[in-house]
Structure formats: C-alpha cells, structure tokens
Design a protein around this motif. Structure first.
Motif, PDB file in Angstrom:
ATOM      1  N   LEU A   1      17.255   8.295  -1.172  1.00 54.05           N
ATOM      2  CA  LEU A   1      16.556   7.189  -1.589  1.00 54.05           C
ATOM      3  C   LEU A   1      15.477   6.641  -0.843  1.00 54.05           C
ATOM      4  O   LEU A   1      14.256   6.343  -1.032  1.00 54.05           O
ATOM      5  CB  LEU A   1      17.448   6.064  -2.025  1.00 54.05           C
ATOM      6  N   VAL A   2      15.939   6.506   0.472  1.00 54.00           N
ATOM      7  CA  VAL A   2      14.753   6.088   1.663  1.00 54.00           C
ATOM      8  C   VAL A   2      13.700   7.079   1.861  1.00 54.00           C
ATOM      9  O   VAL A   2      12.568   6.554   2.124  1.00 54.00           O
ATOM     10  CB  VAL A   2      15.530   5.714   2.954  1.00 54.00           C
ATOM     11  N   ARG A   3      14.060   8.314   1.756  1.00 62.03           N
ATOM     12  CA  ARG A   3      12.779   9.392   1.855  1.00 62.03           C
ATOM     13  C   ARG A   3      12.059   9.260   0.456  1.00 62.03           C
ATOM     14  O   ARG A   3      10.886   9.460   0.562  1.00 62.03           O
ATOM     15  CB  ARG A   3      13.604  10.731   1.790  1.00 62.03           C
ATOM     16  N   GLY A   4      12.461   8.946  -0.555  1.00 63.86           N
ATOM     17  CA  GLY A   4      11.541   8.787  -1.824  1.00 63.86           C
ATOM     18  C   GLY A   4      10.760   7.484  -1.646  1.00 63.86           C
ATOM     19  O   GLY A   4       9.680   7.297  -1.919  1.00 63.86           O
ATOM     20  N   MET A   5      11.407   6.432  -1.160  1.00 63.98           N
ATOM     21  CA  MET A   5      10.796   5.149  -0.684  1.00 63.98           C
ATOM     22  C   MET A   5       9.607   5.575   0.274  1.00 63.98           C
ATOM     23  O   MET A   5       8.697   5.143   0.088  1.00 63.98           O
ATOM     24  CB  MET A   5      11.624   4.197  -0.285  1.00 63.98           C
ATOM     25  N   LYS A   6       9.915   6.292   1.071  1.00 60.04           N
ATOM     26  CA  LYS A   6       8.830   6.699   2.249  1.00 60.04           C
ATOM     27  C   LYS A   6       7.621   7.187   1.574  1.00 60.04           C
ATOM     28  O   LYS A   6       6.338   7.175   1.912  1.00 60.04           O
ATOM     29  CB  LYS A   6       9.195   7.464   3.336  1.00 60.04           C
ATOM     30  N   ALA A   7       7.867   8.000   0.606  1.00 59.93           N
ATOM     31  CA  ALA A   7       6.557   8.728  -0.244  1.00 59.93           C
ATOM     32  C   ALA A   7       5.704   7.717  -1.021  1.00 59.93           C
ATOM     33  O   ALA A   7       4.740   8.044  -1.109  1.00 59.93           O
ATOM     34  CB  ALA A   7       7.096   9.663  -1.070  1.00 59.93           C
ATOM     35  N   GLY A   8       6.320   6.356  -0.835  1.00 60.17           N
ATOM     36  CA  GLY A   8       5.426   5.151  -1.788  1.00 60.17           C
ATOM     37  C   GLY A   8       4.591   4.555  -0.797  1.00 60.17           C
ATOM     38  O   GLY A   8       3.790   3.598  -1.061  1.00 60.17           O
ATOM     39  N   ILE A   9       4.598   4.819   0.617  1.00 55.65           N
ATOM     40  CA  ILE A   9       3.621   4.400   1.680  1.00 55.65           C
ATOM     41  C   ILE A   9       2.328   4.620   1.444  1.00 55.65           C
ATOM     42  O   ILE A   9       1.927   5.960   1.102  1.00 55.65           O
ATOM     43  CB  ILE A   9       4.260   4.761   2.956  1.00 55.65           C
ATOM     44  N   LEU A  10       1.483   3.648   1.568  1.00 56.74           N
ATOM     45  CA  LEU A  10       0.000   4.074   1.494  1.00 56.74           C
ATOM     46  C   LEU A  10      -0.334   5.229   2.127  1.00 56.74           C
ATOM     47  O   LEU A  10      -0.076   5.220   3.221  1.00 56.74           O
ATOM     48  CB  LEU A  10      -0.676   2.615   1.990  1.00 56.74           C
ATOM     49  N   THR A  11      -1.225   6.040   1.630  1.00 55.28           N
ATOM     50  CA  THR A  11      -1.913   6.983   2.103  1.00 55.28           C
ATOM     51  C   THR A  11      -3.539   6.447   2.622  1.00 55.28           C
ATOM     52  O   THR A  11      -3.698   5.625   2.465  1.00 55.28           O
ATOM     53  CB  THR A  11      -2.242   8.152   1.149  1.00 55.28           C
ATOM     54  N   GLN A  12      -3.999   7.701   3.195  1.00 59.03           N
ATOM     55  CA  GLN A  12      -5.473   7.255   3.900  1.00 59.03           C
ATOM     56  C   GLN A  12      -6.377   6.945   2.572  1.00 59.03           C
ATOM     57  O   GLN A  12      -7.419   5.977   2.943  1.00 59.03           O
ATOM     58  CB  GLN A  12      -5.860   8.306   4.480  1.00 59.03           C
ATOM     59  N   THR A  13      -5.934   7.590   1.529  1.00 60.29           N
ATOM     60  CA  THR A  13      -6.837   7.217   0.434  1.00 60.29           C
ATOM     61  C   THR A  13      -6.723   5.915  -0.073  1.00 60.29           C
ATOM     62  O   THR A  13      -7.678   5.183  -0.556  1.00 60.29           O
ATOM     63  CB  THR A  13      -6.472   8.403  -0.840  1.00 60.29           C
ATOM     64  N   GLY A  14      -5.469   5.597  -0.111  1.00 57.55           N
ATOM     65  CA  GLY A  14      -5.150   3.978  -0.450  1.00 57.55           C
ATOM     66  C   GLY A  14      -5.949   2.857   0.511  1.00 57.55           C
ATOM     67  O   GLY A  14      -6.324   1.949  -0.038  1.00 57.55           O
ATOM     68  N   TYR A  15      -5.757   3.305   1.680  1.00 54.76           N
ATOM     69  CA  TYR A  15      -6.488   2.336   2.807  1.00 54.76           C
ATOM     70  C   TYR A  15      -8.039   2.493   2.453  1.00 54.76           C
ATOM     71  O   TYR A  15      -8.715   1.462   2.543  1.00 54.76           O
ATOM     72  CB  TYR A  15      -6.157   2.884   4.082  1.00 54.76           C
ATOM     73  N   HIS A  16      -8.639   3.552   2.334  1.00 53.43           N
ATOM     74  CA  HIS A  16     -10.017   3.794   1.993  1.00 53.43           C
ATOM     75  C   HIS A  16     -10.365   2.740   0.820  1.00 53.43           C
ATOM     76  O   HIS A  16     -11.322   2.075   0.668  1.00 53.43           O
ATOM     77  CB  HIS A  16     -10.480   5.292   1.696  1.00 53.43           C
ATOM     78  N   ASN A  17      -9.813   2.840  -0.123  1.00 52.65           N
ATOM     79  CA  ASN A  17      -9.952   2.099  -1.465  1.00 52.65           C
ATOM     80  C   ASN A  17      -9.709   0.660  -1.017  1.00 52.65           C
ATOM     81  O   ASN A  17     -10.542  -0.266  -1.523  1.00 52.65           O
ATOM     82  CB  ASN A  17      -8.989   2.384  -2.756  1.00 52.65           C
ATOM     83  N   LEU A  18      -8.703   0.335  -0.449  1.00 48.04           N
ATOM     84  CA  LEU A  18      -8.633  -1.299   0.173  1.00 48.04           C
ATOM     85  C   LEU A  18      -9.853  -1.701   0.856  1.00 48.04           C
ATOM     86  O   LEU A  18     -10.322  -2.847   0.730  1.00 48.04           O
ATOM     87  CB  LEU A  18      -7.491  -1.431   0.898  1.00 48.04           C
ATOM     88  N   ALA A  19     -10.228  -0.693   1.652  1.00 48.04           N
ATOM     89  CA  ALA A  19     -11.681  -1.311   2.860  1.00 48.04           C
ATOM     90  C   ALA A  19     -12.666  -1.478   1.775  1.00 48.04           C
ATOM     91  O   ALA A  19     -13.786  -2.054   2.363  1.00 48.04           O
ATOM     92  CB  ALA A  19     -11.590  -0.054   3.486  1.00 48.04           C
ATOM     93  N   GLN A  20     -12.750  -1.023   0.581  1.00 44.52           N
ATOM     94  CA  GLN A  20     -13.972  -1.066  -0.123  1.00 44.52           C
ATOM     95  C   GLN A  20     -13.943  -2.387  -0.912  1.00 44.52           C
ATOM     96  O   GLN A  20     -15.141  -2.725  -1.357  1.00 44.52           O
ATOM     97  CB  GLN A  20     -14.140   0.043  -1.187  1.00 44.52           C
ATOM     98  N   CYS A  21     -13.091  -3.069  -0.754  1.00 39.97           N
ATOM     99  CA  CYS A  21     -12.934  -4.542  -1.501  1.00 39.97           C
ATOM    100  C   CYS A  21     -13.826  -5.409  -0.607  1.00 39.97           C
ATOM    101  O   CYS A  21     -14.073  -5.448   0.506  1.00 39.97           O
ATOM    102  CB  CYS A  21     -11.581  -4.925  -1.580  1.00 39.97           C
ATOM    103  N   ASP A  22     -14.609  -6.229  -1.475  1.00 43.07           N
ATOM    104  CA  ASP A  22     -15.253  -7.225  -0.964  1.00 43.07           C
ATOM    105  C   ASP A  22     -14.687  -8.856  -0.846  1.00 43.07           C
ATOM    106  O   ASP A  22     -15.373  -9.408  -0.206  1.00 43.07           O
ATOM    107  CB  ASP A  22     -16.736  -7.467  -1.960  1.00 43.07           C
ATOM    108  N   THR A  23     -13.780  -8.785  -1.975  1.00 41.31           N
ATOM    109  CA  THR A  23     -13.121 -10.149  -1.968  1.00 41.31           C
ATOM    110  C   THR A  23     -11.601  -9.969  -2.385  1.00 41.31           C
ATOM    111  O   THR A  23     -11.397  -8.851  -2.940  1.00 41.31           O
ATOM    112  CB  THR A  23     -13.652 -11.223  -3.188  1.00 41.31           C
TER     113      THR A  23
END
Length: 336
Positions: free
Chosen positions: A19-41
């Motif tokens: 279960l915890v290994r599956g939960m770890k797969a849900g951690i943000l990837t670099q693509t997710g961080y890149h998308n967050l960094a594009q936010c203006d507000t």
C-alpha cells in the motif's frame, strides 16, 4: 532462512508495504512541479496557510490508515515515527505553560501526528513539578524524559536545549530498535537515522556560534548513534567557527559534499537545503529494497518534503518571486 523471513514479513506486513509503495507512486513528478511553477496566482479563497493545513491533513489521514492496520512490530515502529512530533508538541506545551499561555491557544499549533490523549493535561500544568509529573504519567515520552531532564531544571532549560536533549535520547532509542530488528529494516533504517543524528550534531554546532553554548554543554546534545561518533563529535565540540565544522565534515565523504562551496547561482545555498537534498536521496534509496519497515518512514519524509516544495512554490506565486520558484528540493535521484 532469508526466504522464510520474507514469507513471514508478507503475512503480517506485506499488504501495508504494498500500500505505501502504491502511495509513493502518487508523489508529484517533475512534470507536476513544472506545471505548478507555471501558475500566476492561487485559486480564489486559497491561501498558503490553508494549503499547508490541507497538505498536513492529507498526510495525517494516510499515516492514520497505515497505523490503524499495523501489527507488531510495525505498529511499534510507526509509534516511534510519531514520537518526534510528540517531542515538538510537548516542548511547545511546556514553554507555553511556563509562560502562562492558554491551552486553547497552544493545542491548534501542535502537529496532529504528535497528538496524544493527555495533551491538555500537559498544557494546564503551571509549575515545573506539575509539568514533569504530567509528562511522566500522561505522555508516551516518559522513557525519553527520564533520561534527559528532571523536574528541578525543567523551568531553567531553554526550549531548544530541551528539544535537543529529547531528540538525542529518542534517536538513540529508535536506532537501537531498528538495529535489533535486523534484516533489511536494519540495513535501510540505521543509515537514515545515523544521518539524522549527524545532521543534528552539525546544526547544533553551527547554531551555537555566537551563543553561550560551548564545549561540554554542546557535546551533551549530540546523539551518539551516527557516523560521527565518537571522534567526529569530539571535534565538533571543539569547533569555534564554521570553517572548523567544515573541516570535520571533510573527513566524511557523505558530509563533505554537503559542506562544499556551491557556485554562484546555486539553487541550494543554505546548509539546511543541502541536508534536505541528501535526506531525499536516502529516502528514495529505501524503496529499492523490499520486506522492511524503512519504506514507511521514507514515504512520510518524502511527503513532508513534497509539502515544503509546494508551499515554497505557492509563496513564490503569491509574492511575485517567480525567479526563485524552482529553488525547491527535487524528489528524484541525482538531482542537483
């Protein structure tokens, strides 16, 4: 024999490890961080404090699910994970109580992973003797307090000194527990806890410069379960400036890289950031082995770093500091 141990592990703990290994797969990837960094507000009505609260709430929900389904000795291991948060909570309650702060003001500031049923009993105590009694009787931390502090000096001890004394005893106890577990849990968790012990020794030393904390007093706060023990700790106790601390770190390859001077424009200019970066690597390595408890500890630590990263990005967005938005700690191996 090893195969038999692995079979036994799966009977009691295999489901939760999966279960915890599956939960770890849900951690943000670099693509997710890149998308967050594009936010203006941030979204309307969403604040940084609210975001922080929701991230913590999600972490507590996940951990509670794991803890409520755990069997011994995993349940004991997960309790050890909670003790660090309990220490922070109790130190907060003690300092607040001695300053006559209301319990209703203190409890919301406590970390929910460190909550325990008798927290209010600690908060309403008003004398050092009452506080000490409440802690020894009503909290799971008695085993650490009895080795770190007495009722006669509780009111004289600064909050950070008390915290460091408690963490010293706690880390040494947790390290002994993992060592006695043996197998892959020992192989994974002992280096992680040794790193944490050494990190605390380095940070205590650096933060003591310019204060009255010297020599033997400083040495009494160092956990003795790390790679620095004993010679490195002796040298740290004698250090009088940052360069002398760096000279100690140079003797240990794992720490030398942390104290190396970074070039201009480096994303990681603080010592704390460099330790966080190394901690991430150790916690990611935990997932390369199976049949051990280290993945539970490492998952929570990675989620905490993910939360710090998200909050950093949110702060940069709200403050218009987009040039610094990528100065978070990547949760990937080999990131610089």
């Amino acid at each position: 024999m090893a195969a038999c141990q692995e079979f036994t592990f799966n009977v009691d703990h295999g489901y939760l490890e999966g279960l915890v290994r599956g939960m770890k797969a849900g951690i943000l990837t670099q693509t997710g961080y890149h998308n967050l960094a594009q936010c203006d507000t941030l979204e309307e009505e969403l604040t940084v404090s609210l975001l922080d609260s929701k991230l913590r709430e999600n972490l507590v929900t996940e951990f509670s699910c794991l803890r409520s389904n755990a069997l011994p000795p995993l349940s004991t291991f997960l309790d050890y994970m909670c003790y660090s948060y309990m220490i922070d909570n109790v130190v907060l309650l003690i300092t607040g109580a001695l300053k006559q702060r209301a319990v209703s003001e203190l409890l919301p500031r406590c970390h929910p992973l460190g909550a325990f049923d008798q927290m209010a009993a600690v908060g309403i105590a008003r004398t050092p003797a009452e506080l000490f009694s409440a802690i020894m009787v009503d909290t799971p931390l008695a085993q650490f307090f009895q080795d770190a502090v007495s009722d006669s000096n509780l009111d004289e001890m600064e909050a950070e000194i008390l915290r460091n004394k408690l963490y010293k005893v706690y880390l040494q106890s947790f390290h002994s527990f993992c060592r006695d577990m043996g197998g892959a849990t020992k192989e994974v968790m002992c280096p992680v806890l040794e790193f944490e012990a050494d990190r605390r020794a380095f940070i205590i030393t650096v933060n003591s410069f310019g204060t009255e904390l010297r020599g033997a007093d400083r040495s009494a706060l160092y956990p003795s379960c790390g790679k620095l023990y004993p010679e490195g700790l002796r040298l740290l106790a004698q250090a009088e400036d940052y360069e002398q601390v760096k000279a100690v770190a140079d003797c240990y390859p794992d720490y030398k890289v942390i104290f190396e001077d970074k070039g201009p424009g480096s994303d990681f200019n603080t010592l704390e950031d460099r330790f966080f970066e190394q901690e991430v690597k150790l916690n990611l390595l935990a997932f390369l082995q199976q049949f051990h408890f280290g993945v539970f500890y490492s998952y929570i630590k990675l989620k905490e770093q993910e939360s710090r990263n998200i909050i950093w990005i949110a702060e940069c967005v709200t403050q218009g500091q987009k040039s610094k938005i990528h100065n978070y700690i990547p949760l990937v191996m080999g990131a610089n």
